[in-house]
Motif scaffolding. Sequence first.
Motif, PDB file in Angstrom:
ATOM      1  N   ASN A 132       3.688  60.074 109.639  1.00 39.68           N
ATOM      2  CA  ASN A 132       3.681  61.464 110.111  1.00 39.68           C
ATOM      3  C   ASN A 132       2.522  61.755 111.062  1.00 39.68           C
ATOM      4  O   ASN A 132       2.542  62.759 111.774  1.00 39.68           O
ATOM      5  CB  ASN A 132       3.606  62.427 108.921  1.00 39.68           C
ATOM      6  CG  ASN A 132       4.859  62.396 108.071  1.00 39.68           C
ATOM      7  OD1 ASN A 132       5.937  62.094 108.569  1.00 39.68           O
ATOM      8  ND2 ASN A 132       4.724  62.680 106.793  1.00 39.68           N
ATOM      9  N   ASP A 133       1.503  60.890 111.060  1.00 44.40           N
ATOM     10  CA  ASP A 133       0.354  61.071 111.945  1.00 44.40           C
ATOM     11  C   ASP A 133       0.507  60.326 113.269  1.00 44.40           C
ATOM     12  O   ASP A 133      -0.393  60.372 114.114  1.00 44.40           O
ATOM     13  CB  ASP A 133      -0.927  60.551 111.262  1.00 44.40           C
ATOM     14  CG  ASP A 133      -1.260  61.299 109.988  1.00 44.40           C
ATOM     15  OD1 ASP A 133      -1.360  62.536 110.042  1.00 44.40           O
ATOM     16  OD2 ASP A 133      -1.435  60.635 108.946  1.00 44.40           O
ATOM     17  N   ALA A 134       1.622  59.626 113.470  1.00 43.76           N
ATOM     18  CA  ALA A 134       1.751  58.726 114.616  1.00 43.76           C
ATOM     19  C   ALA A 134       1.639  59.453 115.952  1.00 43.76           C
ATOM     20  O   ALA A 134       0.962  58.982 116.868  1.00 43.76           O
ATOM     21  CB  ALA A 134       3.059  57.950 114.535  1.00 43.76           C
ATOM     22  N   ASP A 135       2.284  60.602 116.081  1.00 38.46           N
ATOM     23  CA  ASP A 135       2.230  61.330 117.356  1.00 38.46           C
ATOM     24  C   ASP A 135       0.817  61.820 117.646  1.00 38.46           C
ATOM     25  O   ASP A 135       0.332  61.717 118.782  1.00 38.46           O
ATOM     26  CB  ASP A 135       3.198  62.516 117.342  1.00 38.46           C
ATOM     27  CG  ASP A 135       4.650  62.080 117.429  1.00 38.46           C
ATOM     28  OD1 ASP A 135       4.908  60.915 117.800  1.00 38.46           O
ATOM     29  OD2 ASP A 135       5.534  62.905 117.129  1.00 38.46           O
ATOM     30  N   ARG A 136       0.155  62.345 116.624  1.00 34.42           N
ATOM     31  CA  ARG A 136      -1.213  62.824 116.808  1.00 34.42           C
ATOM     32  C   ARG A 136      -2.136  61.667 117.189  1.00 34.42           C
ATOM     33  O   ARG A 136      -3.010  61.805 118.037  1.00 34.42           O
ATOM     34  CB  ARG A 136      -1.693  63.501 115.522  1.00 34.42           C
ATOM     35  CG  ARG A 136      -3.030  64.201 115.655  1.00 34.42           C
ATOM     36  CD  ARG A 136      -3.419  64.897 114.360  1.00 34.42           C
ATOM     37  NE  ARG A 136      -4.681  65.589 114.509  1.00 34.42           N
ATOM     38  CZ  ARG A 136      -5.342  66.148 113.499  1.00 34.42           C
ATOM     39  NH1 ARG A 136      -4.845  66.101 112.279  1.00 34.42           N
ATOM     40  NH2 ARG A 136      -6.498  66.759 113.711  1.00 34.42           N
ATOM     41  N   CYS A 137      -1.922  60.522 116.569  1.00 41.31           N
ATOM     42  CA  CYS A 137      -2.734  59.346 116.878  1.00 41.31           C
ATOM     43  C   CYS A 137      -2.488  58.885 118.313  1.00 41.31           C
ATOM     44  O   CYS A 137      -3.433  58.520 119.025  1.00 41.31           O
ATOM     45  CB  CYS A 137      -2.414  58.230 115.895  1.00 41.31           C
ATOM     46  SG  CYS A 137      -3.424  56.754 116.113  1.00 41.31           S
ATOM     47  N   ALA A 138      -1.243  58.898 118.755  1.00 40.23           N
ATOM     48  CA  ALA A 138      -0.932  58.487 120.123  1.00 40.23           C
ATOM     49  C   ALA A 138      -1.603  59.407 121.138  1.00 40.23           C
ATOM     50  O   ALA A 138      -2.093  58.949 122.178  1.00 40.23           O
ATOM     51  CB  ALA A 138       0.583  58.469 120.329  1.00 40.23           C
ATOM     52  N   THR A 139      -1.645  60.696 120.835  1.00 38.94           N
ATOM     53  CA  THR A 139      -2.330  61.640 121.721  1.00 38.94           C
ATOM     54  C   THR A 139      -3.822  61.356 121.779  1.00 38.94           C
ATOM     55  O   THR A 139      -4.446  61.346 122.858  1.00 38.94           O
ATOM     56  CB  THR A 139      -2.088  63.084 121.248  1.00 38.94           C
ATOM     57  OG1 THR A 139      -0.680  63.360 121.286  1.00 38.94           O
ATOM     58  CG2 THR A 139      -2.817  64.081 122.131  1.00 38.94           C
ATOM     59  N   LEU A 140      -4.421  61.118 120.607  1.00 37.71           N
ATOM     60  CA  LEU A 140      -5.845  60.794 120.551  1.00 37.71           C
ATOM     61  C   LEU A 140      -6.147  59.535 121.357  1.00 37.71           C
ATOM     62  O   LEU A 140      -7.103  59.496 122.145  1.00 37.71           O
ATOM     63  CB  LEU A 140      -6.278  60.599 119.100  1.00 37.71           C
ATOM     64  CG  LEU A 140      -7.661  59.993 118.872  1.00 37.71           C
ATOM     65  CD1 LEU A 140      -8.749  60.909 119.409  1.00 37.71           C
ATOM     66  CD2 LEU A 140      -7.883  59.694 117.395  1.00 37.71           C
ATOM     67  N   MET A 141      -5.354  58.482 121.168  1.00 36.36           N
ATOM     68  CA  MET A 141      -5.588  57.238 121.897  1.00 36.36           C
ATOM     69  C   MET A 141      -5.439  57.441 123.401  1.00 36.36           C
ATOM     70  O   MET A 141      -6.169  56.846 124.201  1.00 36.36           O
ATOM     71  CB  MET A 141      -4.617  56.156 121.421  1.00 36.36           C
ATOM     72  CG  MET A 141      -4.876  55.651 120.021  1.00 36.36           C
ATOM     73  SD  MET A 141      -6.454  54.754 119.880  1.00 36.36           S
ATOM     74  CE  MET A 141      -6.359  54.245 118.154  1.00 36.36           C
TER      75      MET A 141
END
Length: 199
Positions: free
Chosen positions: A15-24
């Motif tokens: 569930n955190d994958a999209d937020r992580c992709a934005t951060l990266m």
Amino acid sequence: MPTATDITVRNLTVNDADRCATLMTLAFLADPPSRWLWPDPNVFLRAFPRFVRAFGGAAFDAGVAFATDDFAGAALWLPPGIHADDDALGALFEATVPEARLKDAFTIFAQMESFHPKEPHWHLPLIGVDPAFQRCGLGAALLTHGLELCDRAGLPAYLEATSPRNAAFYTRHGFERVGTIQTADSPEIIPMVRRPHAG
């Protein structure tokens, strides 16, 4: 300024994958190899989140995707037997990398693969910190957290440093340079390996 021991690192879920992709994407905005692949900023902003999912997204299913408590930094680890999604990477490159650089892009990723240790190892494809929070110890906390897993398993860690500054950071954490990844006019990428440390 906080130290690595003051910073809480937590596990991420799918569930955190999209937020992580934005951060990266924020963290790699000025990364030389990434911007060599995608020099157009609009293309970079569209392509890089997909790159994060293809290159490191398997970390979520493996339970070894981590972030600092405030989500200012994250790290995606791939344990032995877990790999990047090569098909998704290939499709992404075909669709987004400038045609003049496409062959070289595939050459670079083949070189990257060739430097992986032959024995079972942990791979750190992506670690990044929001530029607004860099130089605060977040990267060190995330790296230390992952390396503790490697040490407990008695296995080496492998990564590619994308700048001399990054390589110096990893050297301070026990990594050693094992070669050079470069082709045509691409920026230098530095493959690095850290042997497990005894407890």
